[in-house]
Motif scaffolding. Structure first.
Motif, PDB file in Angstrom:
ATOM      1  N   GLN A  87       0.844  -1.192   0.000  1.00 14.10           N
ATOM      2  CA  GLN A  87       0.000   0.000   0.000  1.00 14.10           C
ATOM      3  C   GLN A  87       0.884   1.248   0.000  1.00 14.10           C
ATOM      4  O   GLN A  87       1.774   1.382   0.828  1.00 14.10           O
ATOM      5  CB  GLN A  87      -0.906   0.002   1.229  1.00 14.10           C
ATOM      6  N   VAL A  88       0.642   2.148  -0.945  1.00 11.79           N
ATOM      7  CA  VAL A  88       1.336   3.441  -0.996  1.00 11.79           C
ATOM      8  C   VAL A  88       0.334   4.524  -0.632  1.00 11.79           C
ATOM      9  O   VAL A  88      -0.781   4.550  -1.150  1.00 11.79           O
ATOM     10  CB  VAL A  88       1.901   3.731  -2.400  1.00 11.79           C
ATOM     11  N   PHE A  89       0.718   5.409   0.290  1.00 13.45           N
ATOM     12  CA  PHE A  89      -0.202   6.478   0.672  1.00 13.45           C
ATOM     13  C   PHE A  89       0.503   7.829   0.596  1.00 13.45           C
ATOM     14  O   PHE A  89       1.716   7.939   0.721  1.00 13.45           O
ATOM     15  CB  PHE A  89      -0.782   6.246   2.074  1.00 13.45           C
ATOM     16  N   ARG A  90      -0.301   8.859   0.389  1.00 11.19           N
ATOM     17  CA  ARG A  90       0.217  10.215   0.243  1.00 11.19           C
ATOM     18  C   ARG A  90       0.407  10.853   1.614  1.00 11.19           C
ATOM     19  O   ARG A  90      -0.447  10.734   2.488  1.00 11.19           O
ATOM     20  CB  ARG A  90      -0.786  11.042  -0.583  1.00 11.19           C
ATOM     21  N   ASN A  91       1.527  11.522   1.787  1.00 10.67           N
ATOM     22  CA  ASN A  91       1.789  12.246   3.026  1.00 10.67           C
ATOM     23  C   ASN A  91       1.171  13.644   2.978  1.00 10.67           C
ATOM     24  O   ASN A  91       0.704  14.105   1.936  1.00 10.67           O
ATOM     25  CB  ASN A  91       3.299  12.339   3.283  1.00 10.67           C
ATOM     26  N   ASN A  92       1.200  14.321   4.106  1.00  7.72           N
ATOM     27  CA  ASN A  92       0.578  15.648   4.218  1.00  7.72           C
ATOM     28  C   ASN A  92       1.643  16.738   4.263  1.00  7.72           C
ATOM     29  O   ASN A  92       1.549  17.661   5.053  1.00  7.72           O
ATOM     30  CB  ASN A  92      -0.251  15.707   5.511  1.00  7.72           C
ATOM     31  N   ASP A  93       2.652  16.639   3.410  1.00  8.92           N
ATOM     32  CA  ASP A  93       3.810  17.521   3.568  1.00  8.92           C
ATOM     33  C   ASP A  93       4.097  18.408   2.361  1.00  8.92           C
ATOM     34  O   ASP A  93       5.101  19.112   2.342  1.00  8.92           O
ATOM     35  CB  ASP A  93       5.061  16.681   3.872  1.00  8.92           C
ATOM     36  N   GLY A  94       3.230  18.404   1.354  1.00  4.65           N
ATOM     37  CA  GLY A  94       3.510  19.176   0.156  1.00  4.65           C
ATOM     38  C   GLY A  94       2.754  20.487   0.100  1.00  4.65           C
ATOM     39  O   GLY A  94       1.787  20.705   0.827  1.00  4.65           O
ATOM     40  N   VAL A  95       3.202  21.379  -0.773  1.00  6.73           N
ATOM     41  CA  VAL A  95       2.482  22.628  -1.013  1.00  6.73           C
ATOM     42  C   VAL A  95       1.111  22.311  -1.589  1.00  6.73           C
ATOM     43  O   VAL A  95       0.105  22.924  -1.242  1.00  6.73           O
ATOM     44  CB  VAL A  95       3.283  23.533  -1.975  1.00  6.73           C
ATOM     45  N   THR A  96       1.077  21.318  -2.501  1.00  9.12           N
ATOM     46  CA  THR A  96      -0.173  20.795  -3.035  1.00  9.12           C
ATOM     47  C   THR A  96      -0.163  19.281  -2.847  1.00  9.12           C
ATOM     48  O   THR A  96       0.890  18.676  -2.627  1.00  9.12           O
ATOM     49  CB  THR A  96      -0.328  21.117  -4.529  1.00  9.12           C
ATOM     50  N   LEU A  97      -1.331  18.662  -2.959  1.00  8.12           N
ATOM     51  CA  LEU A  97      -1.396  17.215  -2.804  1.00  8.12           C
ATOM     52  C   LEU A  97      -0.576  16.501  -3.868  1.00  8.12           C
ATOM     53  O   LEU A  97       0.063  15.483  -3.595  1.00  8.12           O
ATOM     54  CB  LEU A  97      -2.853  16.749  -2.870  1.00  8.12           C
ATOM     55  N   ALA A  98      -0.585  17.031  -5.087  1.00  5.84           N
ATOM     56  CA  ALA A  98       0.152  16.389  -6.170  1.00  5.84           C
ATOM     57  C   ALA A  98       1.662  16.394  -5.922  1.00  5.84           C
ATOM     58  O   ALA A  98       2.388  15.557  -6.464  1.00  5.84           O
ATOM     59  CB  ALA A  98      -0.163  17.078  -7.495  1.00  5.84           C
ATOM     60  N   LYS A  99       2.142  17.349  -5.091  1.00  5.74           N
ATOM     61  CA  LYS A  99       3.576  17.441  -4.815  1.00  5.74           C
ATOM     62  C   LYS A  99       3.960  16.811  -3.475  1.00  5.74           C
ATOM     63  O   LYS A  99       5.134  16.827  -3.099  1.00  5.74           O
ATOM     64  CB  LYS A  99       4.015  18.904  -4.853  1.00  5.74           C
ATOM     65  N   SER A 100       2.991  16.299  -2.750  1.00  4.42           N
ATOM     66  CA  SER A 100       3.292  15.652  -1.467  1.00  4.42           C
ATOM     67  C   SER A 100       4.088  14.373  -1.696  1.00  4.42           C
ATOM     68  O   SER A 100       3.940  13.702  -2.715  1.00  4.42           O
ATOM     69  CB  SER A 100       1.990  15.313  -0.733  1.00  4.42           C
ATOM     70  N   SER A 101       4.924  14.052  -0.722  1.00  6.68           N
ATOM     71  CA  SER A 101       5.691  12.814  -0.798  1.00  6.68           C
ATOM     72  C   SER A 101       4.774  11.628  -0.495  1.00  6.68           C
ATOM     73  O   SER A 101       3.619  11.800  -0.092  1.00  6.68           O
ATOM     74  CB  SER A 101       6.850  12.847   0.197  1.00  6.68           C
ATOM     75  N   VAL A 102       5.277  10.437  -0.701  1.00  4.85           N
ATOM     76  CA  VAL A 102       4.497   9.232  -0.407  1.00  4.85           C
ATOM     77  C   VAL A 102       5.304   8.324   0.515  1.00  4.85           C
ATOM     78  O   VAL A 102       6.528   8.408   0.586  1.00  4.85           O
ATOM     79  CB  VAL A 102       4.113   8.464  -1.694  1.00  4.85           C
ATOM     80  N   SER A 103       4.592   7.472   1.215  1.00 11.45           N
ATOM     81  CA  SER A 103       5.203   6.439   2.052  1.00 11.45           C
ATOM     82  C   SER A 103       4.522   5.114   1.728  1.00 11.45           C
ATOM     83  O   SER A 103       3.479   5.076   1.072  1.00 11.45           O
ATOM     84  CB  SER A 103       5.043   6.767   3.543  1.00 11.45           C
TER      85      SER A 103
END
Length: 271
Positions: A87-103
């Motif tokens: 499972q890959v999920f998006r982190n809450n660390d980007g300026v926009t969701l598309a630029k957020s990192s993933v874990s």
């Protein structure tokens, strides 16, 4: 044995998978101490992440996942046969969701053989209170409340799973995977445009049957009643494995021919 769990970072409740279901899932398969179909599974992961507009790290190469699973699971835990639900999920660390990192997070279920048909046939029924969509995101494994509702409905009615229909009242899939219907020498499979999952496991199976002229594979729009016309039904789940369907309502089904076809497919991996 309990499932083994792994994660790229320390998990916390602020991740978007927990809060919003902002994640995608793909399965990888270990058989006889090695990965099988890893390239197909990897490309499905990349396609799923693109569809969810996730930021794909440059490190997410096929070799990265091959090395990760070889080191952590096959060598580290000694798993010889199993299903890796990744499972890959998006982190809450980007300026926009598309630029957020993933874990990532994954668990490993050990099985006797991922390519073998489970011994006990499933009992299914159709569910009509809800349906699943048939759009771009319906074909990948993302958060789906219909799956949760269907799984609880199955438990409460002593069923193994339920058949989910699309808005046009045609068969899409079950909560766990895809259905294949055998009639004579024809295997009918619901189209992806009907809401069926993209399944590297199933696609590998039907490609083998087609190349070896073992069956006529046809993608169809299948109305609910047609499930009663099949001679045999197979359910292929990336997450759980391969199952024959023994009963839908009052109709029972054989399993010998599908079991024979799966055995032929399985032997092709040992050559």
């Amino acid at each position: 044995m309990e499932n083994q769990y792994f994660t790229s970072d320390e998990l916390n409740v602020k991740n978007r998978a927990f809060l919003w279901g902002d994640s995608v899932k793909v399965s990888f398969f270990v058989r006889n101490g090695g990965l099988i179909m890893d390239e197909e599974c990897y490309f499905f992961l990349m396609a799923s992440m693109r569809k969810m507009r996730m930021n794909i790290p440059l490190t997410y190469t096929l070799e990265f996942f091959q090395t990760l699973f070889q080191k952590e699971i096959i060598e580290g835990k000694g798993v010889k046969n199993g299903i890796i639900n990744f499972q890959v999920f998006r982190n809450n660390d980007g300026v926009t969701l598309a630029k957020s990192s993933v874990s990532y997070f994954y668990e490993v279920s050990e099985v006797a053989d991922v390519l073998a048909v489970h011994q006990r046939p499933l009992e299914l029924d159709l569910i009509k209170e809800i349906n699943v969509n048939n759009n771009l995101l319906s074909n990948i494994r993302v958060h789906c409340p219909e799956n949760i509702y269907g799984a609880i409905y199955a438990q409460e009615n002593d069923l193994d799973d339920v058949i989910l229909l699309n808005p046009n009242k045609r068969i899409a899939r079950t909560t766990a995977g895809n259905l294949l219907f055998l009639e004579g020498d024809v295997i009918k499979v619901p189209k992806q445009t009907e809401g069926a999952y993209i399944s590297p496991l199933m696609e590998n199976f039907v490609t083998f049957l087609h190349k070896n002229n073992l069956a006529d594979i046809q993608e169809h729009e299948i109305i609910a009643f047609e499930s009663q016309k099949a001679e045999e039904i197979l359910m292929i789940s990336e997450e759980k494995g391969i199952f024959s369907v023994g009963k839908i309502r009052n109709k029972t089904f054989e399993k010998s021919r599908f079991t024979e076809l799966v055995e032929s497919w399985k032997k092709s991996f040992d050559q």
